[in-house]
Design an enzyme around this catalytic site. Structure first.
Site, short mmCIF file in Angstrom:
data_model
loop_
_atom_site.label_atom_id
_atom_site.label_comp_id
_atom_site.label_asym_id
_atom_site.label_seq_id
_atom_site.Cartn_x
_atom_site.Cartn_y
_atom_site.Cartn_z
N LYS A 267 -26.32 -16.97 26.34
CA LYS A 267 -26.69 -18.39 26.42
C LYS A 267 -27.72 -18.59 27.53
O LYS A 267 -27.48 -18.25 28.68
CB LYS A 267 -25.44 -19.23 26.70
CG LYS A 267 -25.74 -20.72 26.99
CD LYS A 267 -24.45 -21.53 27.24
CE LYS A 267 -24.77 -22.96 27.69
NZ LYS A 267 -23.56 -23.74 28.02
N LYS A 279 -24.10 -35.57 32.44
CA LYS A 279 -23.05 -35.11 33.36
C LYS A 279 -23.03 -35.98 34.61
O LYS A 279 -24.06 -36.54 34.99
CB LYS A 279 -23.35 -33.66 33.79
CG LYS A 279 -23.08 -32.60 32.73
CD LYS A 279 -23.34 -31.21 33.28
CE LYS A 279 -23.09 -30.14 32.25
NZ LYS A 279 -21.68 -30.05 31.81
N GLU A 351 -23.74 -28.23 24.20
CA GLU A 351 -25.00 -27.73 23.66
C GLU A 351 -25.02 -26.21 23.53
O GLU A 351 -25.76 -25.67 22.70
CB GLU A 351 -26.16 -28.19 24.56
CG GLU A 351 -26.45 -27.30 25.78
CD GLU A 351 -25.30 -27.23 26.79
OE1 GLU A 351 -24.45 -28.14 26.77
OE2 GLU A 351 -25.26 -26.27 27.58
N ARG A 353 -22.90 -24.09 22.33
CA ARG A 353 -22.49 -23.62 21.00
C ARG A 353 -23.56 -23.91 19.96
O ARG A 353 -23.66 -23.22 18.95
CB ARG A 353 -21.14 -24.24 20.62
CG ARG A 353 -21.14 -25.74 20.55
CD ARG A 353 -19.73 -26.35 20.62
NE ARG A 353 -19.22 -26.42 21.98
CZ ARG A 353 -18.02 -26.90 22.31
NH1 ARG A 353 -17.19 -27.33 21.37
NH2 ARG A 353 -17.64 -26.93 23.56
N1 BES Z 1 -22.40 -25.46 30.63
C1 BES Z 1 -21.30 -26.29 30.36
C2 BES Z 1 -19.96 -25.63 30.71
C3 BES Z 1 -19.63 -25.52 32.17
C4 BES Z 1 -19.25 -26.64 32.90
C5 BES Z 1 -19.61 -24.29 32.77
C6 BES Z 1 -18.92 -26.50 34.23
C7 BES Z 1 -19.26 -24.16 34.09
C8 BES Z 1 -18.91 -25.27 34.82
C9 BES Z 1 -21.24 -26.65 28.88
O1 BES Z 1 -22.47 -26.81 28.27
C10 BES Z 1 -20.53 -27.95 28.78
O2 BES Z 1 -21.04 -28.92 29.28
N2 BES Z 1 -19.37 -27.96 28.14
C11 BES Z 1 -18.60 -29.12 28.02
C12 BES Z 1 -18.04 -29.17 26.62
C13 BES Z 1 -17.38 -30.46 26.26
C14 BES Z 1 -18.42 -31.56 26.17
C15 BES Z 1 -16.67 -30.31 24.94
C16 BES Z 1 -17.48 -29.09 29.05
O3 BES Z 1 -16.95 -28.00 29.31
O4 BES Z 1 -17.19 -30.12 29.62
ZN ZN Z 2 -24.03 -25.78 29.10
MN MN Z 3 -23.23 -28.78 28.50
#
Ligand code: BES
Ligand code: ZN
Ligand code: MN
Length: 497
Positions: A267, A279, A351, A353
């Site tokens: 990724k 975020k 994003e 996935r």
């Molecule tokens: N890159 C993030 C995951 C992440 C968050 C990794 C914090 C390490 C620390 C990913 O793209 C993401 O934002 N995932 C969301 C998914 C949710 C919206 C279903 C998440 O984990 O909150």
């Molecule tokens: Zn991400």
């Molecule tokens: Mn994300």
């Protein structure tokens, strides 16, 4: 830092610093015993003063020890001999490294590689030693203009054993570890670079450098290529960004052409704002590490090419930014993936996935032996496993077992999580074949379930490195995980060991 390996009586080591292991009860390792005898008991007398706790990684520096050719002696605590295992060995390496960093010594002769952590080979100890030292001496100060601390003096390390011939396995372990350390250093630096420098185009340039340096095959797909192919999911993520997206394909051929490749997909979100599903501000800077999967697969390729491993491996890196903006995707958008399946984007922050699903479909044309994707995919994985184990999911148990074993071997461990069909229904959508989120329960599992729908034709595993790819707080920085795991996995899978 130059490394070499040899058999040498410790008292005769003409070195800036002799590094020896000791146990807290006053017991000495074989090399320390030999040195102490030559020094007429000076080491034991120093230890008797009680300045060294003996805890794994504690150190005591002695200067001008009579009877030894070395200028300094660094005694390193190993912890109780009965409890000596993987973690104490790693702590001892880290303690020795941080002491060596503070010295003016230009070279050191280290007798820790001959210690065998319980059940582990000498090769294992050597790999840990080299990777640990190289990690401790890694610096990222290219963006500081003032008060750069001077570089540590240590330029040469001899990995010494007090007796017996240096085996071919030991030489091979050193070569593998040095190449792995080079790969880890690349992954670390790509991760640590700020998101205004390390853009998708920058990653493509880095891949080009690797291709030139190691004679690798390189192909970079541009936006128009993705459009022609129909990578609607990948394209939906990049839409809010001014940085052009890239899909990097880097190939290393170290085995017969007929041998199917191991494909590593990383990724490569060079910055994840969340997009329209923005975020919160706190710690958002850490989302520069959202390309850590990409960095790790490029690092693994560098390592394999650097050691001329007899394997075929391909790194596939879908890379773009996830930004809000007038052109950005909206919650509710429905997109068509490269596989033909449609996805309702309910949260633009899920994003990873979306870029990975198109990349996974794209790997089908490479007729891979196995595909392993590596991604900072879910915050939920950090909640589940913390910062210790990488989350692992697989649609093939043999592959999962291999990854688990390789992780134990590299001490870069993974823990398997379920990919049961029972979780799939959380992804249902009223308006498309599936939604891109599955709600709060089991967030890492539903993310993996989403990917599994694009890996039906593959022997596939997914590594969620959200908790393990970097450290936060004062120690903020990339860990370079899972480079050691990926390298070990590819080598073991090819039977190269
Ligand atoms: N890159 C993030 C995951 C992440 C968050 C990794 C914090 C390490 C620390 C990913 O793209 C993401 O934002 N995932 C969301 C998914 C949710 C919206 C279903 C998440 O984990 O909150
Ligand atoms: Zn991400
Ligand atoms: Mn994300």
């Amino acid at each position: 830092m130059e490394f070499s390996i040899k058999t040498l009586a410790p008292e005769r080591a003409k070195t800036g610093c002799l590094v020896l292991g000791v146990y807290p009860d006053g017991a000495l390792t074989r090399a320390a015993q030999l040195a102490d005898r030559a020094a007429r008991g000076a080491l034991r007398r120093a230890l008797a003063l009680g300045d060294l706790t003996g805890k794994p990684g504690s150190t005591l520096l002695l200067r001008g020890v009579p009877g030894l050719a070395a200028q300094r002696v660094l005694l390193v605590g190993l912890g109780e001999s009965k409890e000596f295992g993987e973690q104490p060995l790693r702590d001892a390496v880290r303690g020795a490294a941080s002491a060596l960093r503070e010295l003016g010594a230009k070279d050191a002769t280290v007798y820790l590689g001959e210690l065998r952590a319980a059940r582990r080979s000498q090769a294992w100890g050597l790999r840990q030693l080299v990777l640990g030292l190289r990690e401790a001496f890694y610096r990222f100060d290219q963006l500081k203009t003032q008060k750069k601390p001077p570089a540590p003096a240590l330029a040469a390390v001899t990995l010494a054993q007090s007796e017996g011939p240096v085996t071919l396995q030991a030489q091979a372990a050193l070569k593998e570890a040095l190449a792995t350390a080079d790969g880890a250093a690349l992954a670390r630096t790509l991760g640590n670079l700020p998101p205004n420098i390390c853009t998708p185009s920058y990653l493509a340039q880095e891949a080009k450098k690797l291709a030139r340096q190691y004679k690798l095959g390189l192909q970079v797909l541009e936006r128009r290529d993705m459009e022609k192919l129909g990578m609607g999911a990948m394209l939906s993520v990049t839409r809010g960004s001014h940085q052009p997206p890239k899909l990097i394909v880097l190939r290393y051929n170290g085995a017969a052409k007929s041998k199917k490749p191991v494909v590593l997909v990383g990724k490569g979100i060079t910055f994840d704002t969340g997009g329209i599903s923005l975020k919160p501000a706190a710690e958002m800077d850490e989302m520069k590490y959202d390309m850590a999967g990409a960095a790790s697969v490029l690092g693994a390729l560098r390592a394999l090419a650097g050691m001329k491993a007899p394997v075929n491996a391909i790194a596939v890196v879908p890379t773009c930014e996830n930004m809000p903006g007038g052109g950005a995707s909206r919650p509710g958008d429905v997109v068509t993936t490269l596989s033909g399946q449609t996805v309702e984007i309910l949260n633009t922050d899920a994003e990873g996935r979306l870029i990975l699903c198109d990349a996974l479909t794209y790997t089908e044309r490479m007729q891979p032996e196995v595909v392993v994707d590596v991604a900072t995919l879910t915050g939920a994985c950090v909640i589940a496993l913390g910062h210790v184990a990488t989350g692992m999911f697989a649609n093939d148990q043999k592959l999962a077992d291999e990854l688990r074993a390789a992780g134990e071997d590299a001490w870069d461990r993974v823990w398997q999580m379920p990919l049961w069909d029972d979780y799939q229904e959380q992804l249902r959508s009223n308006f498309a074949d599936m939604a891109n989120i599955g709600g709060r329960p089991a967030g890492s599992v539903t993310a993996a379930c989403f990917l599994s729908r694009f890996a039906k034709k593959l022997r596939w595993a997914h590594l969620d490195i959200a908790g393990t790819a970097w450290k936060s707080g004062r120690e903020k920085g990339s860990t370079a995980r899972p480079v050691p795991l990926l390298v070990r996995f590819v080598l073991r899978h090819a039977g190269a060991k």
